[in-house]
Design an enzyme around this catalytic site. Sequence first.
Site, PDB file in Angstrom:
ATOM      1  N   GLU A 275       0.797  -1.241   0.000  1.00 40.22           N
ATOM      2  CA  GLU A 275       0.000   0.000   0.000  1.00 40.22           C
ATOM      3  C   GLU A 275       0.829   1.290   0.000  1.00 40.22           C
ATOM      4  OE1 GLU A 275      -2.666  -0.397   3.362  1.00 40.22           O
ATOM      5  OE2 GLU A 275      -3.799  -1.999   2.384  1.00 40.22           O
TER       6      GLU A 275
ATOM      7  N   ASN B  25       2.132  -5.268  -3.129  1.00 41.08           N
ATOM      8  CA  ASN B  25       0.724  -5.565  -2.854  1.00 41.08           C
ATOM      9  C   ASN B  25      -0.046  -4.277  -2.583  1.00 41.08           C
ATOM     10  OD1 ASN B  25      -1.264  -7.729  -2.241  1.00 41.08           O
ATOM     11  ND2 ASN B  25      -1.210  -6.940  -0.149  1.00 41.08           N
TER      12      ASN B  25
ATOM     13  N   HIS C 172     -10.300  -5.908  -2.398  1.00 38.98           N
ATOM     14  CA  HIS C 172     -11.381  -5.684  -1.428  1.00 38.98           C
ATOM     15  C   HIS C 172     -12.462  -4.896  -2.162  1.00 38.98           C
ATOM     16  CE1 HIS C 172      -9.075  -7.168   1.939  1.00 38.98           C
ATOM     17  NE2 HIS C 172      -8.075  -6.359   1.653  1.00 38.98           N
TER      18      HIS C 172
ATOM     19  N   GLU D 163      -6.275 -10.698  -1.313  1.00 44.64           N
ATOM     20  CA  GLU D 163      -7.114 -10.457  -0.123  1.00 44.64           C
ATOM     21  C   GLU D 163      -8.577 -10.331  -0.527  1.00 44.64           C
ATOM     22  OE1 GLU D 163      -5.572  -7.164   2.234  1.00 44.64           O
ATOM     23  OE2 GLU D 163      -3.499  -7.754   1.836  1.00 44.64           O
TER      24      GLU D 163
ATOM     25  N   ASP E 214     -12.301 -10.070  -1.015  1.00 43.79           N
ATOM     26  CA  ASP E 214     -13.623 -10.120  -0.386  1.00 43.79           C
ATOM     27  C   ASP E 214     -14.516  -9.145  -1.142  1.00 43.79           C
ATOM     28  OD1 ASP E 214     -12.580  -7.740   0.745  1.00 43.79           O
ATOM     29  OD2 ASP E 214     -12.532  -8.542   2.784  1.00 43.79           O
TER      30      ASP E 214
HETATM   31  C1  XIL Z   1      -6.533  -6.145   8.185  1.00 44.93           C
HETATM   32  C2  XIL Z   1      -6.933  -7.287   9.096  1.00 44.93           C
HETATM   33  O1  XIL Z   1      -7.859  -8.098   8.420  1.00 44.93           O
HETATM   34  C3  XIL Z   1      -7.526  -6.766  10.381  1.00 44.93           C
HETATM   35  O2  XIL Z   1      -7.707  -7.830  11.305  1.00 44.93           O
HETATM   36  C4  XIL Z   1      -6.606  -5.716  11.004  1.00 44.93           C
HETATM   37  O3  XIL Z   1      -7.257  -5.137  12.128  1.00 44.93           O
HETATM   38  C5  XIL Z   1      -6.257  -4.634  10.004  1.00 44.93           C
HETATM   39  O4  XIL Z   1      -5.685  -5.230   8.851  1.00 44.93           O
HETATM   40  N1  XIL Z   1      -5.011  -4.533   3.604  1.00 44.93           N
HETATM   41  C6  XIL Z   1      -4.060  -5.409   4.077  1.00 44.93           C
HETATM   42  C7  XIL Z   1      -4.385  -6.280   5.238  1.00 44.93           C
HETATM   43  O5  XIL Z   1      -2.979  -5.535   3.489  1.00 44.93           O
HETATM   44  O6  XIL Z   1      -3.251  -6.520   6.038  1.00 44.93           O
HETATM   45  C8  XIL Z   1      -5.488  -5.709   6.073  1.00 44.93           C
HETATM   46  O7  XIL Z   1      -5.831  -6.659   7.071  1.00 44.93           O
HETATM   47  C9  XIL Z   1      -6.668  -5.346   5.212  1.00 44.93           C
HETATM   48  C10 XIL Z   1      -6.301  -4.307   4.191  1.00 44.93           C
END
Ligand code: XIL
Length: 299
Positions: free
Chosen positions: A127, A169, A206, A235, A237
């Site tokens: 990020e 990422n 996401h 990741e 969802d």
């Molecule tokens: C999130 C986790 O799911 C949570 O449990 C935590 O509180 C915050 O981080 N991008 C990422 C992940 O790269 O590491 C994040 O995970 C979600 C967004």
Amino acid sequence: ESTLGRAAAQSGRYFGTAIASGRLGDSTYTTIANREFNMVTAENEMKIDATEPQRGQFNFTAGDRVYNWAVQNGKQVRGHTLAWHSQQPGWMQALEGSTLRQAMINHITGVMGHYKGKIAQWDVVNEAFEDGTSGARRNSNLQRSGNDWIEVAFRTARAADPAAKLCYNDYNTDNWTWAKTQAVYAMVKDFKQRGVPIDCVGFQSHFNNDSPYNSNYRTTLQSFAALGVDVAITELDIQGASPTTYANVTNDCLAVPRCLGITVWGVRDTDSWRADQTPLLFNGDGSKKPAYTSVLNAL
Ligand code: XIL
């Protein structure tokens, strides 16, 4: 095929999930996770605050719990994540400049050294770019340490564990028309041209009502792959878990030979960091959602 992991393996890919160490005592959770997935990402346990809570004092207790569960159950592991503006321990948040730069190098070397030869892919940098239309780097203490911090992180990572694939990422890099996507693309292109070691780009994916799935996702994956890197969905969802959108994402990965696999960000909706959006493939009671069947059929 009868599980996501086996179905993905038919095309040489994996299907993974985020695992939270605190849930490993929940047998409904571990039964599903063990049955369905063959790649594991620690949801929080390998982050900077977890692995180096005090400067120079590494702690792999929780990370190893996730790692050992994965390996004992025959799964591969994605490492997440080594250099990030978020979830920094307090001592690192307070650092700037060359002191921070050295701390970042020490952190990458320490964590990757502990897991040397054991991690399939590392999210080396997470990020680093700003949202919106600027295409700029995100302002952070790491960015303020000098624009070359990302390539230094990747060069350090390659030296620490030459066997791991090294990934950049990010999120909101899925839509090909977005400035952030183009900015990351330009960075990867530059790294490849200059020989900065980078092997893969992770697309968090996401998807929600503000950043929905767009049908140009496949173009994005293809375009990055054409630069000579692998791509991974890291990741996933989807707010509301539309079966159609889940199938589209799956088909987009399958359409790109360099798409290594898909990881969903949790097992059941109740395990999700965004539980209110019911974005995952399993209900809280462990039953399969329509999105599960849709993904399985697409694989
Ligand atoms: C999130 C986790 O799911 C949570 O449990 C935590 O509180 C915050 O981080 N991008 C990422 C992940 O790269 O590491 C994040 O995970 C979600 C967004």
